[in-house]
Design a protein around this motif. Structure first.
Motif, PDB file in Angstrom:
ATOM      1  N   GLY A 182      30.186  23.762  49.801  1.00 24.15           N
ATOM      2  CA  GLY A 182      29.319  24.055  50.931  1.00 24.15           C
ATOM      3  C   GLY A 182      28.034  23.262  50.882  1.00 24.15           C
ATOM      4  N   ARG A 183      27.227  23.457  51.895  1.00 24.25           N
ATOM      5  CA  ARG A 183      25.925  22.781  51.995  1.00 24.25           C
ATOM      6  C   ARG A 183      24.852  23.670  51.393  1.00 24.25           C
ATOM      7  NH1 ARG A 183      27.460  21.886  57.706  1.00 24.25           N
ATOM      8  NH2 ARG A 183      28.722  20.024  57.633  1.00 24.25           N
ATOM      9  N   PHE A 184      25.051  24.050  50.155  1.00 25.45           N
ATOM     10  CA  PHE A 184      24.132  24.941  49.465  1.00 25.45           C
ATOM     11  C   PHE A 184      23.071  24.158  48.710  1.00 25.45           C
ATOM     12  CE2 PHE A 184      28.347  27.095  48.980  1.00 25.45           C
ATOM     13  CZ  PHE A 184      28.086  28.239  49.713  1.00 25.45           C
ATOM     14  N   ASP A 185      21.893  24.739  48.617  1.00 26.37           N
ATOM     15  CA  ASP A 185      21.002  24.371  47.530  1.00 26.37           C
ATOM     16  C   ASP A 185      21.332  25.390  46.436  1.00 26.37           C
ATOM     17  OD1 ASP A 185      19.793  26.804  48.249  1.00 26.37           O
ATOM     18  OD2 ASP A 185      17.924  25.872  48.887  1.00 26.37           O
ATOM     19  N   ALA A 186      20.709  25.288  45.281  1.00 33.69           N
ATOM     20  CA  ALA A 186      21.046  26.186  44.177  1.00 33.69           C
ATOM     21  C   ALA A 186      20.799  27.652  44.553  1.00 33.69           C
ATOM     22  CB  ALA A 186      20.271  25.807  42.920  1.00 33.69           C
ATOM     23  N   GLY A 187      19.724  27.919  45.282  1.00 31.21           N
ATOM     24  CA  GLY A 187      19.440  29.294  45.687  1.00 31.21           C
ATOM     25  C   GLY A 187      20.547  29.886  46.542  1.00 31.21           C
ATOM     26  N   GLY A 188      20.989  29.124  47.542  1.00 34.83           N
ATOM     27  CA  GLY A 188      22.068  29.587  48.408  1.00 34.83           C
ATOM     28  C   GLY A 188      23.383  29.727  47.671  1.00 34.83           C
ATOM     29  N   LEU A 189      23.635  28.819  46.755  1.00 36.14           N
ATOM     30  CA  LEU A 189      24.864  28.865  45.960  1.00 36.14           C
ATOM     31  C   LEU A 189      24.924  30.153  45.143  1.00 36.14           C
ATOM     32  CD1 LEU A 189      27.381  27.466  44.661  1.00 36.14           C
ATOM     33  CD2 LEU A 189      25.782  26.575  42.953  1.00 36.14           C
ATOM     34  N   PHE A 190      23.861  30.442  44.405  1.00 41.73           N
ATOM     35  CA  PHE A 190      23.876  31.621  43.545  1.00 41.73           C
ATOM     36  C   PHE A 190      23.837  32.912  44.355  1.00 41.73           C
ATOM     37  CE2 PHE A 190      23.032  28.445  40.348  1.00 41.73           C
ATOM     38  CZ  PHE A 190      23.805  28.899  39.286  1.00 41.73           C
ATOM     39  N   THR A 191      23.215  32.897  45.531  1.00 42.18           N
ATOM     40  CA  THR A 191      23.261  34.063  46.410  1.00 42.18           C
ATOM     41  C   THR A 191      24.700  34.319  46.852  1.00 42.18           C
ATOM     42  OG1 THR A 191      20.998  33.763  47.171  1.00 42.18           O
ATOM     43  CG2 THR A 191      22.478  35.008  48.624  1.00 42.18           C
ATOM     44  N   ALA A 192      25.413  33.266  47.241  1.00 36.59           N
ATOM     45  CA  ALA A 192      26.815  33.416  47.648  1.00 36.59           C
ATOM     46  C   ALA A 192      27.656  33.959  46.500  1.00 36.59           C
ATOM     47  CB  ALA A 192      27.365  32.081  48.146  1.00 36.59           C
ATOM     48  N   TRP A 193      27.464  33.416  45.304  1.00 30.69           N
ATOM     49  CA  TRP A 193      28.228  33.898  44.146  1.00 30.69           C
ATOM     50  C   TRP A 193      27.876  35.342  43.810  1.00 30.69           C
ATOM     51  CZ3 TRP A 193      27.675  28.852  40.820  1.00 30.69           C
ATOM     52  CH2 TRP A 193      28.754  27.988  41.110  1.00 30.69           C
ATOM     53  N   MET A 194      26.613  35.730  43.945  1.00 25.25           N
ATOM     54  CA  MET A 194      26.241  37.125  43.661  1.00 25.25           C
ATOM     55  C   MET A 194      26.835  38.078  44.687  1.00 25.25           C
ATOM     56  SD  MET A 194      24.718  37.515  40.813  1.00 25.25           S
ATOM     57  CE  MET A 194      23.918  39.124  40.929  1.00 25.25           C
ATOM     58  N   ASN A 195      27.151  37.595  45.874  1.00 24.08           N
ATOM     59  CA  ASN A 195      27.770  38.429  46.902  1.00 24.08           C
ATOM     60  C   ASN A 195      29.289  38.460  46.807  1.00 24.08           C
ATOM     61  OD1 ASN A 195      25.402  39.340  48.162  1.00 24.08           O
ATOM     62  ND2 ASN A 195      25.184  37.386  49.222  1.00 24.08           N
ATOM     63  N   SER A 196      29.857  37.874  45.769  1.00 25.67           N
ATOM     64  CA  SER A 196      31.296  37.881  45.515  1.00 25.67           C
ATOM     65  C   SER A 196      31.530  38.582  44.181  1.00 25.67           C
ATOM     66  CB  SER A 196      31.810  36.437  45.447  1.00 25.67           C
ATOM     67  OG  SER A 196      33.098  36.386  44.865  1.00 25.67           O
ATOM     68  N   SER A 197      32.290  39.660  44.189  1.00 22.18           N
ATOM     69  CA  SER A 197      32.406  40.499  42.988  1.00 22.18           C
ATOM     70  C   SER A 197      32.889  39.737  41.747  1.00 22.18           C
ATOM     71  CB  SER A 197      33.309  41.707  43.255  1.00 22.18           C
ATOM     72  OG  SER A 197      34.627  41.282  43.568  1.00 22.18           O
ATOM     73  N   GLY A 198      33.882  38.879  41.884  1.00 22.69           N
ATOM     74  CA  GLY A 198      34.393  38.149  40.725  1.00 22.69           C
ATOM     75  C   GLY A 198      33.396  37.147  40.176  1.00 22.69           C
ATOM     76  N   HIS A 199      32.744  36.408  41.077  1.00 23.07           N
ATOM     77  CA  HIS A 199      31.740  35.433  40.642  1.00 23.07           C
ATOM     78  C   HIS A 199      30.548  36.140  40.002  1.00 23.07           C
ATOM     79  CE1 HIS A 199      33.931  33.211  43.851  1.00 23.07           C
ATOM     80  NE2 HIS A 199      33.876  32.263  42.929  1.00 23.07           N
ATOM     81  N   ARG A 200      30.153  37.239  40.627  1.00 17.81           N
ATOM     82  CA  ARG A 200      29.040  38.039  40.108  1.00 17.81           C
ATOM     83  C   ARG A 200      29.357  38.546  38.701  1.00 17.81           C
ATOM     84  NH1 ARG A 200      25.066  41.455  42.582  1.00 17.81           N
ATOM     85  NH2 ARG A 200      24.632  43.263  41.285  1.00 17.81           N
ATOM     86  N   ARG A 201      30.574  39.070  38.527  1.00 21.08           N
ATOM     87  CA  ARG A 201      31.002  39.578  37.223  1.00 21.08           C
ATOM     88  C   ARG A 201      30.899  38.490  36.158  1.00 21.08           C
ATOM     89  NH1 ARG A 201      35.729  41.209  38.647  1.00 21.08           N
ATOM     90  NH2 ARG A 201      36.775  39.294  38.066  1.00 21.08           N
ATOM     91  N   ASN A 202      31.327  37.272  36.485  1.00 18.74           N
ATOM     92  CA  ASN A 202      31.234  36.172  35.525  1.00 18.74           C
ATOM     93  C   ASN A 202      29.781  35.902  35.129  1.00 18.74           C
ATOM     94  OD1 ASN A 202      33.990  35.758  35.485  1.00 18.74           O
ATOM     95  ND2 ASN A 202      33.934  33.983  36.850  1.00 18.74           N
TER      96      ASN A 202
END
Length: 161
Positions: free
Chosen positions: A110-130
């Motif tokens: 995606g067209r993420f900066d690091a902030g947007g990338l980590f926000t997206a991952w935190m909003n996904s249960s599996g990515h967040r768990r990791n």
């Protein structure tokens, strides 16, 4: 989709050189620009983990190389998946890079900066768990952009004990 694998009995670790900036992975003809994102990953992961009472992670050159390999493979193939052909799945990268112990991988496009990338991952249960796994102490973060990607980048985060 996040991926986690236990690799406790691999060969002794070999320190592979990781670098700040653009990385040539020797993947053959590709014009994907691959970048180690240690600073932005360090800041985002520190904020996330400290807000959950977890220890901070340190960037690791071996994990950076594994993340850069994955980001470059995805950019080159134009596919966001953990397996990108030629046996290049997460387990093979763990073995080839001699990553010890428990390891996990998050990927994104995606067209993420690091902030947007980590926000997206935190909003996904599996990515967040990791990212919130208390067993992890190290990380490697890289991104790659293939020509014609219209600003979209492929991202890979590798976490390990």
């Amino acid at each position: 989709m996040p991926k986690i694998i236990h690799v406790a009995s691999l060969l002794a670790g070999l320190a592979l050189a990781g670098c700040q900036g653009v990385l040539d992975l020797g993947l053959g003809p590709t014009t994907a620009k691959t970048v180690i994102e240690a600073k932005s990953g360090d800041e985002a992961l520190a904020r996330i983990r400290s807000s959950h009472g977890l220890s901070l992670l340190s960037s690791d050159p071996v994990l950076e190389r594994a993340a850069a390999q994955q980001a470059a493979y995805m950019a080159k193939s134009g596919r966001m998946e953990h397996t990108t052909g030629r046996g290049r799945d997460f387990a093979s990268r763990v073995r080839e890079n001699r990553i010890q112990g428990m390891a996990a991988e998050n990927i994104a496009r995606g067209r993420f900066d690091a902030g947007g990338l980590f926000t997206a991952w935190m909003n996904s249960s599996g990515h967040r768990r990791n990212m919130l796994d208390p067993r992890f102490s190290k990380f490697g973060l890289a991104s790659a952009e293939a020509p014609g990607a219209d600003g979209a980048r492929y991202w890979a985060l590798v976490l390990s004990e």
